[in-house]
Structures are given as C-alpha cells and as structure tokens.
Design an enzyme around this catalytic site. Structure first.
Site: not given
Length: 741
Positions: A207, A237-239, A241
């Site tokens: 993030y 990607s992180d969720c 992000a």
C-alpha cells in the site's frame, strides 16, 4: 509446459479478445468470456498457513510459528499440502459452478516482509525479523505450493513488495524511506530469493510508497523486479491500493490517472475497483493498448501454467485430501516444532504420574480464536489448550479451569464490579486445589492483526506497546502469589514483555497461534511426549522505549543485527528438554573447483542435517551461480560442528552458524548465515555440516552494492546466537573460528 509455451498460447488467446475483453480480465474478479470458452476467474485467494477463508482445511500454526521451527523441509511440505487441498477444493467448487472469491488457485502467500518492529500488528504473518531466515522459509514454502512437473499445482505470491511493516493506520498514505544499504541488506533479499530461486509466479505490491514512489506504480521497484531479477510472472496490487494513489497518496488526481500509473508500471491485476476505469483512460487517449495487452498476456500465461484450459493430473485430486490423516500429522509435527521454551527451572516436562490435580487458567486457555492467527481457514475440530490437557490427562488427574480474566476487557461479566477481576477468586481457588498452575495468556487476531480486521481499532491492529493487557498481568501476579508452581503458556504472534514471568514463573512456553489442533500439541510438549525445539524468529525485547520510532524504517537500533540493548530473549534462542551444546567447530573455505554438494534440504551419506547443505556454483543462492564468490575463487564456507546432548531427554535442536566480517559495512553484530535441525538422543554426539554461501559473506555498502570485501571472517557455531544474553540463558557459549580468504 514451459513458460515460453504458456506465453505463446496466452498471446494467441489474448489476440482474439477485444480491448474491452482484455481490460475486463485485469480485475481480480475477471468475468467469463463465453465466446472464447474462458470461464470466470477470481484471482483472490489466501493460504498463509493453510487454505484460508473457504471452509475446512488443515490449519497449520501461524506463519511466525512456522518460522520458529527453523525447518525448511517442513515449510516445503506445508506448501505442498496447501497445493493439494487448494486443488481439491478448486476441483469440486468449479465442477459445481462456484468460481467465487477464495476459490481459485492463485494464493496470495507467503508474506516475506521483515518483522522489523514488534508493534506491527501483521508481523505474525511473516517469518520474522531476519532476511536470511525469511528467504529460506519463503523459498521452501513457494516451492511446495507451486511444485514442479508439466503444470504448476497452484501459484504462490510473495508480498508485500516492498519495504512494508507498519504502522497499519498510516499504510494508505505512508512513505517508507529506506537507504540503499537497508534495501539491499534487509528489505529485498527475501523477495529476490523468491523470484530467482523459487520462481514465484506472482508478486504483490504494498500500500505504501517506498522512497517516494507508490509501490503498485513504481518504476524503480519494477526495474529491480523485472530487469534486475528477471521476474516473469504477474504483479498484483494489494486490495484497493491503486485507489490510494488519488485518494490518499495524492500522487494522481483521478482514478483514470491511477490506472495509467499502475498499468504502465507493471501492475497486471487490480485487487480493488480502479481497473473498472481502464476503458475510460483508454478512450480518453491516456494509455496505449499495449500495456493492457501485456498484462492480459501475463495473467493468461499463469492460467495456462496452472493447466486451467487443459486436462491435468491435478484434476483428479479428491476432496478427501482436505484434512487427510497425513496432512493432520504434518500439522501436529509443525506445531510441536514451533513451540519455544523460554524458561524452565526443571519443572518441565510434567510427570502425569506425580500429579493429582492441575489448574488451567487464563483467557486463552479455552480460546479457539487464539489457535487461529489471521488469514485462516476452519478446522473440522478444534482442540484448545484446556481441551488438550484434559484429553491427555483423562480421568487420572483432575483438571480445574477458570478463565481468570477477559482477554482485553476489565471483567468477564459486564455487570460485575470494575474495580477487581471477577474471575480472580475462582482462579485462585483452582490453584489452591492443584499441584501446578498452567496459565495461558496472550493475544489473538482481534488484538494484533491487519487494519480493519483487528478489534483494537484505535491502533488499527498494531500494538501500542509490548505489554500484555493489564488484567492479564494482574491474573499472572495473582497466580504467582498462590505459592504453587506456575507455568506460563504464552499465545501471541509477536514479542511481548514477559519480564514478570521470567523473574517469577517456573517455566515459560511460547506457542504462538498454534493451529486447529494446537492444544493437543501443547499438552504433548508440556508432558514430555515431545521435547520443545523451536527458536525465536524475532527478538523479545523487554520494552519498546529504546526502539526507534515505529515510522523510522532505518534498521539502526532494531532487530538482533543492530539492537544495542540487552533483549529479554534473543533471536535464535530456545531451550529443549535435552542439554545440547557444540563441542568442536571446524570452518573450511570451499574452493570453486573442489565443490561437491547435495541439494538444499536433503541429507547425504555423511549425515547432513536437514537444510544443512546448499549446492554452490551454478545452482545456489538466488537461482543460478552465486557470483559473489567469483572474485575470491570460493564457493562459500563449510562449517563442521560436533554437537552433543548431555541431557537425559532426546530432542531436536537447531544448529546455527553466524558470521561477522572484518569489514566496516557489515551489520553491527554477527548475522545468521546457515542453520539445520538435528535430532540427538540422550548422550548422543553427531557431526553436522552447514554451508555458508558466498552471498552471506558479502557485505552491503551505502550505495547498496553487495560484495565480498573482507579477507577475514569470524564464524560462530552453536544452538543460539553468539551473544552474551543467549550464553547466560542457555549456559552454553557458541564456538568461534576465524577464517581468512
């Protein structure tokens, strides 16, 4: 199927798609394209310590507990179980038309971030504070998940790239500033090993920003990953992000600008909703179609490598693999290996025959939540510590139980007085009736975890300090005042201040979050069916007051490699029921032309410990030749240790080798460079050979350049670090040998 073959098929399939269809496949919840025979696929699945969030699965100890095993082969076996159970679930779920979240074959694990600060709530998802240990655990876990053959059984994902370890409350806008030295020496090695050695199929971006660039849109990080390391898989990607780009980091102004920044810098699949704006950006002329095409090709390359469009040998893996007897046996083994005996005045192991009654008290004694950790699946049967002790003792020994206090509230009953512990009198009576008190304290995922998941919302999952909740300390003091022997079983995923127990309790056992059947395994160790053999993968500090600020990402002053204070319990420390020490050490430089090796994690006829040897030139560190030794003409150092168990109990132990270079750029203190588990019977002596790779002899300068600079090295061998506190706690010193290149 080779990656080249899979990519060629992916290019052909993607070439048949419209731009809209290609864009749709970059979402984590990719829809079906029926005209091309492509079913829907959800990329989001979890398997940190077992298949997660999809019903029943074998629930291994939390990742930090698995790290405490120092057992590379066990991590590979855990990964293999995850792949088998993940395939079994995928087979029956997809057959029944269930292609929802947590139902795919792309597992977003392992977490190979460095647990640099004990306040970080997500630290228990990692393999601890050391980059070498983290890389070894991570590589083996990934290899177990992905497995060789014509197709991958499942795909692993190394996360969170890069330089991510809190604070949780600031992660959506935080800029982690790390020097070139710290990047190369600490934050990147585990990711590099995952890519080069294990050929991990996916990498997840963090993030935060790293040195000013958002991690899911960073040109600098993508250059390291794809150009320098040769990463060929896909990047996720992180969720949500990417949404942070414009909402929190303020790097972009609109979702469309965020789409462009992420896609042009290598983020192939978006966990979140921002990539629903891809077509807006495309139609506005903001992005070239080639970026959309390339990401789609990468994603379908993974799907072809997983055999999703072919018939494979994995299609027949049945649901009976889930929680199979063999898998549960491995769960038990890993849990027992993970427990770290921090103190023992001789009370352990307990002798059932000498007991009439046992008091089991504490808020985690009968807690299922404390078995689980976070990112967990469900066990079909849970065994708490209380239940494990009750089952073990049966009707022969009376077990008295009291919760003692709530995990985090002042009292167990809301209407009771707020001025005293409402279960203390009950706990004291249980103690009075018993021969020994087993007090089970600690935390659970509601008190240390990810932002949004944890219950301590004020700190967003992080710990404010290293203290156990006040009421738990009061309960501990109350039990110590009874005059009965007290054994503390601590269930946390991180370091907490255990000074009171160290000073006054008879024994302290750290059991982390030990998995679904954790209580049975705790009982096995308490009563001597198994000797504890875990080692701390993190430093247990007495206080956080002398640590740098949580937001400071410099390694100076933190972890065992740079901390100048005296820890309560050091990294690498852990007692057993045996009495093991190293009696001889011999370190020999291995010349390139003379090398002859077994593969990592195997044993040869000479009796190498598990994980003790690693193939050097051509096949060793970071996949391909370890060129760090080329200039010196070496393939590392062979360290032969003569190890002895002078005790009366058989036990596993972990031989450890630490290295300190006579070079200004080396870490403050000796660093872990090799390790291997060995089994020793009472009075038994063995020789163990551990191999130190050239990579571990190299040091990193301020420009981030790793190189073997020193001519002289101090090599230490033992069952702990070569520090004074470990010597004081174990009663044994590491042996030292100096080598010259």
């Amino acid at each position: 199927m080779t990656r080249e073959e899979a990519r060629k098929r992916a290019e052909e399939l993607v070439g048949k798609m419209t731009i809209e269809e290609k864009a749709s496949q970059l979402r984590f919840d990719a829809p079906a394209i029926e005209r091309l025979g492509i079913p829907a696929y959800n990329w989001w699945n979890e398997a940190l310590h077992g298949v997660a969030r999809a019903g029943v699965s074998t629930m291994f100890p939390q990742a930090i507990g698995m790290a405490a095993t120092f057992d590379e082969e066990a991590l590979k076996e855990v990964g293999s179980v995850i792949a088998d159970e993940g395939r079994a679930k995928y087979n029956f779920e997809s057959r029944r038309g269930d292609r929802d979240i947590y139902k795919g074959l792309t597992f977003w694990a392992p977490n190979v971030n460095i647990f640099r600060d004990p306040r970080w709530g997500r630290g228990h998802e990692t393999y601890g504070e050391d980059p070498f240990l983290t890389s070894r655990m991570g590589v083996n876990f990934i290899e177990g998940v992905q497995q060789g053959g014509e197709y991958m059984e499942a795909a692993a994902c190394a996360k969170h790239f890069a330089v991510h370890s809190g604070p949780e409350a600031e992660r959506h806008h935080f800029n982690a500033v790390a020097s070139k030295k710290d990047m190369e020496e600490t934050y990147l090695p585990a990711f590099e090993a995952a890519v080069k050695e294990a050929e991990v199929e996916a990498v997840m971006g963090a993030y935060n920003r790293t040195n000013g660039e958002v991690c899911c849109g960073s040109e600098a990080l993508q250059k390291i990953l794809r150009k320098n390391w040769g990463f060929q898989g896909h990047f996720v990607s992180d969720c949500w992000a990417i949404q942070d780009f414009h909402k929190n980091h303020k790097i972009t102004k609109t979702p469309e600008e965020s789409v462009v920044l992420a896609l042009e810098n290598g983020t192939d699949v978006n966990c979140g909703c921002t990539y629903q704006r891809i077509m807006n950006a495309y139609e506005a002329g903001m992005i070239d179609e080639k970026y959309i095409t390339e990401s789609a090709v990468r994603l379908f390359t993974t799907r072809f490598l997983l055999g999703m469009f072919d018939k494979t040998k994995y299609d027949s893996i049945p649901a009976t693999e889930v929680e199979s007897p063999e898998h549960l046996t491995l769960e038990d083994r890993v849990a027992k290996e993970s427990f770290v005996l921090l103190k023992n005045n001789g009370i352990l192991p307990l002798d059932k025959k000498k007991l009439k009654a046992v008091a089991v008290v504490g808020p985690n004694a009968n807690s299922r939540a404390a078995l689980k950790g976070n990112y967990h699946g469900d066990a079909s049967r849970y065994v708490t510590v209380l239940e494990g002790i009750q089952d073990y003792l049966g009707s022969d020994v009376r077990v008295y139980y009291s919760e003692g206090c709530d995990l985090k509230k002042d009292n167990c009953e809301d209407l009771s007085s707020q001025t005293s512990l409402d279960r203390l009198a009950e706990a004291q009576e249980c103690a009075a009736l018993s021969d020994v008190v087993i007090i089970v304290l600690g935390l659970d995922e509601t008190m240390e975890g990810e932002e949004g998941d944890a219950g301590n919302a004020y700190f967003s999952g992080d710990k404010k300090d290293l203290e156990l909740p006040f009421q738990q300390l009061e309960l501990l003091r109350g039990m110590l005042q009874t005059g009965k022997p007290v054994i503390l079983v601590n269930m946390t995923g991180s370091a907490v201040n255990l000074r009171t127990a160290e000073d006054h309790a008879d024994a302290v056992l750290q059991v982390w979050y030990p998995g679904g059947r954790g209580g049975a395994n705790v009982a096995s160790v308490l009563f001597g069916e198994t000797s504890p053999s875990g080692k701390l993968p993190v430093t247990f500090y007495e206080t956080d007051k002398d640590l740098p600020a949580f937001t400071d990402y410099s390694m100076k002053g933190r972890t065992y490699r740079y901390y100048e204070g005296t820890p309560l319990y050091p990294f690498g420390y852990g007692l057993t029921y045996g009495d093991c020490c190293v009696t001889e050490i011999e370190a020999d430089v291995v010349k390139r032309e003379a090398a002859s090796w077994t593969e990592s994690g195997t044993a040869d006829a000479a009796g190498l410990a598990s994980g003790a040897a690693a193939a050097p030139a051509g096949t060793t560190a970071f996949g391909g030749s370890d060129d760090f030794g080329a200039e010196k003409g070496i393939d590392g150092v062979n360290v032969k240790l003569t190890v002895t168990n002078a005790g009366k109990y058989a036990t596993d132990e972990t031989a450890q080798v630490y290295v300190k270079a006579e070079d200004e750029w080396d870490a403050e203190f000796p660093h872990l460079a090799a390790f291997g588990r060995v089994h020793l019977g009472p009075g038994e002596t063995k020789e163990v050979i551990l191999h130190v790779r050239p990579h571990e002899l190299a040091t990193v300068d301020e420009d981030g350049i790793r190189k073997i600079r020193a001519g002289k090295f101090h090599i230490y061998g033992g069952f702990s670090q070569p520090d004074e506190r470990s010597r004081e706690l174990t009663g044994h010193a590491c042996l030292e040998e100096v080598i010259t290149l």
